[in-house]
Design a protein around this motif. Sequence first.
Motif, short mmCIF file in Angstrom:
data_model
loop_
_atom_site.label_atom_id
_atom_site.label_comp_id
_atom_site.label_asym_id
_atom_site.label_seq_id
_atom_site.Cartn_x
_atom_site.Cartn_y
_atom_site.Cartn_z
N LEU A 36 43.28 -115.81 58.79
CA LEU A 36 42.60 -116.78 59.36
C LEU A 36 41.60 -116.11 60.45
CD1 LEU A 36 45.73 -118.81 60.50
CD2 LEU A 36 44.35 -119.48 58.61
N GLN A 37 40.39 -116.78 60.38
CA GLN A 37 39.24 -116.26 61.19
C GLN A 37 38.61 -117.28 61.80
OE1 GLN A 37 37.63 -113.37 57.92
NE2 GLN A 37 36.91 -112.50 59.96
N ALA A 38 38.37 -117.32 63.16
CA ALA A 38 37.64 -118.37 63.92
C ALA A 38 36.49 -117.61 64.54
CB ALA A 38 38.54 -118.81 64.85
N GLY A 39 35.30 -118.48 64.45
CA GLY A 39 34.07 -117.74 65.37
C GLY A 39 34.21 -118.03 66.95
N ALA A 112 39.86 -114.06 66.12
CA ALA A 112 39.30 -115.21 66.77
C ALA A 112 38.36 -114.15 67.70
CB ALA A 112 40.00 -115.99 67.86
N GLU A 113 36.95 -114.87 67.72
CA GLU A 113 36.14 -114.32 68.72
C GLU A 113 36.35 -114.34 70.17
OE1 GLU A 113 33.32 -112.43 67.62
OE2 GLU A 113 34.04 -112.54 65.65
N SER A 162 51.85 -107.78 60.56
CA SER A 162 50.68 -108.61 60.84
C SER A 162 49.96 -108.48 62.14
CB SER A 162 51.39 -110.22 61.01
OG SER A 162 52.09 -110.82 60.12
N THR A 163 48.74 -108.91 62.20
CA THR A 163 47.88 -108.56 63.52
C THR A 163 47.12 -109.96 63.98
OG1 THR A 163 45.98 -108.28 61.84
CG2 THR A 163 47.10 -106.30 62.57
N VAL A 164 47.25 -109.86 65.23
CA VAL A 164 46.82 -110.83 65.98
C VAL A 164 45.54 -110.41 66.94
CG1 VAL A 164 48.55 -112.68 65.58
CG2 VAL A 164 48.38 -110.97 67.49
N ARG A 165 44.34 -111.01 66.64
CA ARG A 165 43.04 -110.19 67.75
C ARG A 165 42.45 -111.28 68.16
NH1 ARG A 165 42.18 -105.76 63.01
NH2 ARG A 165 43.59 -104.08 64.02
N GLY A 166 41.87 -111.30 69.35
CA GLY A 166 40.92 -112.16 70.20
C GLY A 166 40.75 -111.32 71.30
N ASP A 167 39.36 -112.03 71.74
CA ASP A 167 38.94 -111.53 73.05
C ASP A 167 40.29 -111.57 74.10
OD1 ASP A 167 37.16 -110.77 74.89
OD2 ASP A 167 36.88 -112.73 75.90
#
Length: 185
Positions: A36-39, A112-113, A162-167
Amino acid sequence: AASFGDAGAFVTKGSVEAYGSGRTETTTFVGDNATLQAGRDLTVDSLASSQATILAQGGSGKSLGKAIKDLFTKKLDEISPPAIAANGGSVALLNLTCSALVDIGADAKLTAENDLVLQSNAEVTIDADATMTAESAIAAAALAVTSVVTDADALINIGAGSTVRGDQVIIDAVNRIDVNSYADA
């Protein structure tokens, strides 16, 4: 659920019981190896909400004063005698459970960005009331009981690899339980 009762005679005994139960479950699942990717922002949430009201209300017997008042205010076929002895019980029983789960599968990648939010909320709201009256000319006894059993579980599971990444990554699991329980005799 609601239960109502009233008993009247020279010697009276009355009881009222109301019982309720319920279960609420929600699951939000992101599969194994999912991407799942979000701009901008990405939110994965699960909300489970359970609400219940239960009431048990009863009465047993009649006082001498009420019996005299009835002679002047009711029809003859509506009049009952005062009780010599009266006792009664009222019970309200409730069992309510609630579960919310966010489940991220194994080797999933969430990116997520801006904000990445994993959120799970389990909410339970209960109103439980039991009332009982007992009236007589000589002896009266009344008992009222409420019993509430509840459980709320808000869970977040992030699978192996699993990985969860965001600002900004926010992982928020909240249980909310609000119980009003009242017994009067």
